[in-house]
Design a protein around this motif. Structure first.
Motif, short mmCIF file in Angstrom:
data_model
loop_
_atom_site.label_atom_id
_atom_site.label_comp_id
_atom_site.label_asym_id
_atom_site.label_seq_id
_atom_site.Cartn_x
_atom_site.Cartn_y
_atom_site.Cartn_z
N MET A 1 30.86 81.34 -11.35
CA MET A 1 31.46 80.75 -10.21
C MET A 1 30.11 80.22 -9.44
O MET A 1 29.27 80.66 -9.28
CB MET A 1 32.24 81.69 -9.16
N LYS A 2 30.32 78.87 -9.23
CA LYS A 2 29.16 78.03 -8.50
C LYS A 2 29.05 78.57 -6.87
O LYS A 2 30.10 79.08 -6.27
CB LYS A 2 29.43 76.78 -8.48
N GLU A 3 27.89 78.75 -6.40
CA GLU A 3 27.79 79.03 -5.08
C GLU A 3 28.23 77.94 -4.21
O GLU A 3 28.02 76.83 -4.41
CB GLU A 3 26.27 79.18 -5.03
N LYS A 4 28.67 78.47 -3.14
CA LYS A 4 29.03 77.40 -1.72
C LYS A 4 27.89 76.45 -1.60
O LYS A 4 28.21 75.15 -1.31
CB LYS A 4 29.87 78.07 -0.92
N TRP A 5 26.68 76.95 -1.28
CA TRP A 5 26.04 76.30 -0.74
C TRP A 5 24.60 76.20 -1.85
O TRP A 5 23.55 76.00 -1.43
CB TRP A 5 25.07 77.12 0.45
N TRP A 6 25.10 75.77 -2.90
CA TRP A 6 24.19 75.43 -4.11
C TRP A 6 23.18 74.48 -3.89
O TRP A 6 22.04 74.45 -4.59
CB TRP A 6 24.92 75.05 -5.44
N TYR A 7 23.31 73.55 -2.86
CA TYR A 7 22.27 72.57 -2.65
C TYR A 7 21.10 72.87 -1.86
O TYR A 7 20.31 72.27 -1.48
CB TYR A 7 22.78 71.23 -2.23
N ILE A 8 21.25 74.14 -1.22
CA ILE A 8 20.21 74.44 0.01
C ILE A 8 18.91 74.76 -0.87
O ILE A 8 17.79 74.23 -0.34
CB ILE A 8 20.74 75.88 0.29
N ARG A 9 18.89 75.47 -2.10
CA ARG A 9 17.54 75.89 -2.77
C ARG A 9 16.95 74.51 -3.15
O ARG A 9 15.71 74.26 -2.77
CB ARG A 9 17.76 76.71 -3.90
N PRO A 10 17.63 73.86 -3.98
CA PRO A 10 16.81 72.51 -4.33
C PRO A 10 16.41 71.42 -3.43
O PRO A 10 15.21 70.79 -3.20
CB PRO A 10 17.81 71.77 -5.42
N GLY A 11 17.47 71.54 -2.20
CA GLY A 11 17.29 70.66 -1.11
C GLY A 11 15.85 71.04 -0.49
O GLY A 11 15.00 70.46 0.01
N CYS A 12 15.68 72.51 -0.25
CA CYS A 12 14.38 72.99 0.45
C CYS A 12 13.25 72.57 -0.17
O CYS A 12 12.19 72.44 0.35
CB CYS A 12 14.79 74.31 0.78
N LEU A 13 13.29 72.78 -1.39
CA LEU A 13 12.37 72.62 -2.52
C LEU A 13 11.64 71.16 -2.41
O LEU A 13 10.63 70.80 -2.43
CB LEU A 13 12.25 73.09 -3.83
N LEU A 14 12.64 70.21 -2.41
CA LEU A 14 12.37 68.82 -2.54
C LEU A 14 11.82 68.50 -1.18
O LEU A 14 10.81 67.66 -1.03
CB LEU A 14 13.62 68.14 -2.86
N LEU A 15 12.57 69.08 0.03
CA LEU A 15 11.73 68.91 1.02
C LEU A 15 10.47 69.04 1.46
O LEU A 15 9.51 68.42 2.06
CB LEU A 15 12.67 69.24 2.31
N MET A 16 10.11 70.30 0.98
CA MET A 16 8.75 70.63 0.87
C MET A 16 7.80 69.75 0.07
O MET A 16 6.55 69.51 0.63
CB MET A 16 8.59 72.05 0.25
N VAL A 17 8.06 69.42 -1.04
CA VAL A 17 7.24 68.35 -1.68
C VAL A 17 7.05 67.24 -0.92
O VAL A 17 5.99 66.61 -0.89
CB VAL A 17 8.16 68.00 -3.31
N TYR B 1 11.07 78.34 -7.16
CA TYR B 1 12.30 78.23 -7.49
C TYR B 1 12.94 79.34 -8.23
O TYR B 1 13.67 80.04 -8.36
CB TYR B 1 12.46 76.96 -8.15
N PHE B 2 11.99 79.88 -9.43
CA PHE B 2 12.20 80.72 -10.39
C PHE B 2 12.40 82.16 -9.67
O PHE B 2 13.00 83.03 -9.92
CB PHE B 2 11.32 80.85 -11.54
N ALA B 3 11.44 82.37 -8.72
CA ALA B 3 11.51 83.56 -7.89
C ALA B 3 12.73 83.71 -6.98
O ALA B 3 13.34 84.80 -6.81
CB ALA B 3 10.14 83.83 -7.16
N SER B 4 13.35 82.63 -6.40
CA SER B 4 14.29 82.50 -5.57
C SER B 4 15.68 82.66 -6.26
O SER B 4 16.47 83.05 -5.80
CB SER B 4 14.25 81.40 -4.68
N ILE B 5 15.77 82.25 -7.53
CA ILE B 5 17.09 82.28 -8.23
C ILE B 5 17.72 83.82 -8.60
O ILE B 5 18.62 83.98 -8.95
CB ILE B 5 17.02 81.28 -9.45
N ASN B 6 16.44 84.58 -8.47
CA ASN B 6 16.96 86.13 -8.83
C ASN B 6 17.39 86.66 -7.60
O ASN B 6 18.02 87.88 -7.47
CB ASN B 6 15.68 86.77 -9.13
N PHE B 7 17.61 86.34 -6.20
CA PHE B 7 18.12 86.71 -5.21
C PHE B 7 19.73 85.88 -4.84
O PHE B 7 19.68 84.92 -5.24
CB PHE B 7 17.27 86.50 -4.03
#
Length: 129
Positions: A1-17, A103-109
């Motif tokens: 099942m997909k996370e409801k807020w799936w775009y938070i993680r990649p969005g934050c990483l892209l914003l930091m870059v 990213y890889f550290a955060s997908i484990n949580f």
């Protein structure tokens, strides 16, 4: 099942870059330290690697940083060999490697708030930014 807020993680990483991109050419702040370490470490830690890439010359007697930071130099070898030994290339590679590791550290949580929190306490610090 997909996370409801799936775009938070990649969005934050892209914003930091995107936030760090304008500062890749910047020098360290003069008030950062009273010594020269922030101004010399980037060049010193890769001097042997840059000499090898540019001149095919490797001498362990000129500096000990290749021995002290082998993983750092191994990470930078291929990008510097392909794109040249400019400081911007090295900084961009380090930024991308850091973002990938976050990213890889955060997908484990399971918490979607781990990535924004981790980025806020690491990449938004005055000394890092």
């Amino acid at each position: 099942m997909k996370e409801k807020w799936w775009y938070i993680r990649p969005g934050c990483l892209l914003l930091m870059v995107l936030l760090h991109l304008p500062f890749l050419h910047a020098d360290p702040d003069i008030n950062l330290t009273k010594s020269r370490d922030a101004f010399t470490d980037e060049g010193l830690n890769t001097s042997q690697l840059r000499n090898y890439v540019n001149h095919h010359y490797l001498d362990f007697m000129e500096c000990d940083n290749l021995v002290k930071t082998p993983l750092f130099n191994a990470t930078l070898y291929i990008p510097l060999k392909i794109f040249g030994t400019k400081l911007i290339i090295a900084r961009l590679v380090v930024l991308i490697a850091f973002i990938i590791s976050i990213y890889f550290a955060s997908i484990n949580f399971n918490s979607i708030f781990f990535t924004p929190l981790l980025l806020a306490i690491t990449l938004l610090q005055y000394y890092v930014f």
